[in-house]
Design a protein around this motif. Structure first.
Motif, PDB file in Angstrom:
ATOM      1  N   GLU A 128       0.815  -1.226   0.000  1.00 55.48           N
ATOM      2  CA  GLU A 128       0.000   0.000   0.000  1.00 55.48           C
ATOM      3  C   GLU A 128       0.848   1.275   0.000  1.00 55.48           C
ATOM      4  OE1 GLU A 128      -3.265   1.974   2.867  1.00 55.48           O
ATOM      5  OE2 GLU A 128      -3.571  -0.178   2.566  1.00 55.48           O
ATOM      6  N   PHE A 158      -4.807   0.434  -4.545  1.00 53.93           N
ATOM      7  CA  PHE A 158      -6.180   0.803  -4.877  1.00 53.93           C
ATOM      8  C   PHE A 158      -6.267   0.882  -6.404  1.00 53.93           C
ATOM      9  CE2 PHE A 158      -5.231   2.562  -0.720  1.00 53.93           C
ATOM     10  CZ  PHE A 158      -6.346   2.227   0.035  1.00 53.93           C
ATOM     11  N   THR A 211     -11.317  -5.968  -1.507  1.00 53.84           N
ATOM     12  CA  THR A 211     -12.000  -4.721  -1.151  1.00 53.84           C
ATOM     13  C   THR A 211     -12.929  -4.896   0.040  1.00 53.84           C
ATOM     14  OG1 THR A 211     -11.930  -4.076  -3.487  1.00 53.84           O
ATOM     15  CG2 THR A 211     -13.377  -2.811  -2.043  1.00 53.84           C
ATOM     16  N   SER A 246     -15.108   2.718  -3.292  1.00 51.07           N
ATOM     17  CA  SER A 246     -14.909   1.299  -2.956  1.00 51.07           C
ATOM     18  C   SER A 246     -16.238   0.583  -2.774  1.00 51.07           C
ATOM     19  CB  SER A 246     -14.065   1.187  -1.683  1.00 51.07           C
ATOM     20  OG  SER A 246     -12.764   1.706  -1.881  1.00 51.07           O
ATOM     21  N   TYR A 253      -9.533  -2.680  -3.921  1.00 48.94           N
ATOM     22  CA  TYR A 253      -8.278  -2.909  -3.211  1.00 48.94           C
ATOM     23  C   TYR A 253      -7.810  -4.318  -3.585  1.00 48.94           C
ATOM     24  CZ  TYR A 253      -4.773  -2.459   0.442  1.00 48.94           C
ATOM     25  OH  TYR A 253      -3.571  -2.356   1.124  1.00 48.94           O
TER      26      TYR A 253
END
Length: 263
Positions: A128, A158, A211, A246, A253
């Motif tokens: 990340e 992302f 996600t 999201s 994700y």
């Protein structure tokens, strides 16, 4: 003076958390810290790290991912890379190699210009953080260069669907690129990742959309926002954008892994 609740939540990991199911209430700081540790492990396990591997964690933050690996693997050579020397200072203070035979080192360096020789690593990680790097393609090329034949690159990011790109471009003007989360680039779609792999020679080996497992991060961050002072507005706006995208399925994700062909 440091905020004890924020320190408990982000003391080792500075990224989203992973839950098997969404809790009814916003997680506590301790629950979030455990979820962040779980997410870190999900990424490094995607790289199939084995005893004896040499692992480089780029954008290593406070060293939580390396600590996690060091607690589970033996004979590993662990190197944390970060462009912010203050984070490395904290990481060096907090992180232990844990098991006998493990070694640990820290490098203050740019992710796109790694001060490592060619073909010296078994695994490169980027948990990340790749959206902060100056250029994803240059990072992929550097990862390829420092990995041995058969080496693995694993990351979490992302990943937007195509229809979200205009919105992410607008967010790049403000607050997305200069606010609470710093300079970010969330315009790399799944198609773009496939192209990056092809251009640099990597073979995709793992792709998991997690996600729904990360969604409890958002109510937790909202609960913390009153403690952020002058950064509160920026944090609220940027986090809300990511959460809405999201939950609507427009921002995914994902954990991605790639292999350098060879032995």
């Amino acid at each position: 003076m440091e905020d004890t609740e924020i320190c408990e939540a982000f003391g080792r990991h500075v990224h989203w958390g992973y839950w098997d199911r969404e809790p009814e209430q916003a997680p506590t700081s301790a629950e979030f810290a455990r979820a962040a540790e779980r997410l870190s492990r999900e990424v490094w396990e995607a790289a199939a790290i084995r005893d004896g591997d040499r692992v480089v964690d780029v954008g290593c933050g406070f060293g939580g991912t390396l600590a996690s690996i060091g607690a589970q693997r033996s004979g590993v050579s662990l190197t944390g890379v970060n462009i912010d020397h203050r984070q490395l200072t904290r990481a060096a203070r907090l992180t232990k190699t844990t098991r006998a035979g493990n070694t640990l080192a820290w490098l203050c360096a740019d992710a796109c210009a790694l001060p490592l020789a060619d073909a010296v690593c078994d695994v490169v990680l980027a948990v990340e953080c790749i959206f902060h790097f100056p250029d994803r393609r240059r990072f992929f090329a550097e990862a390829w260069r420092v990995l041995k034949p058969g080496g693995r690159l694993a990351l979490s990011d992302f990943v937007p669907v195509g229809v979200l790109l205009p919105a992410t471009a607008a967010a790049g003007l403000w607050p997305g690129s200069r606010g609470f989360y710093g300079k970010v680039d969330m315009r790399c779609t799944a198609r773009r990742y496939a192209k990056l792999a092809a251009e640099t020679g990597f073979v995709p080996s793992f792709d998991r959309d997690i996600t729904r497992h990360t969604l409890p991060t958002y109510p937790f961050l909202r609960r913390l926002s009153p403690r952020l002072g002058n950064l509160r507005l920026s944090a609220t706006m940027e986090t809300l954008f990511a959460e809405l995208a999201s939950r609507l399925g427009l921002l995914r994700y994902r954990i991605l892994a790639f292999r350098k062909p060879g032995d």
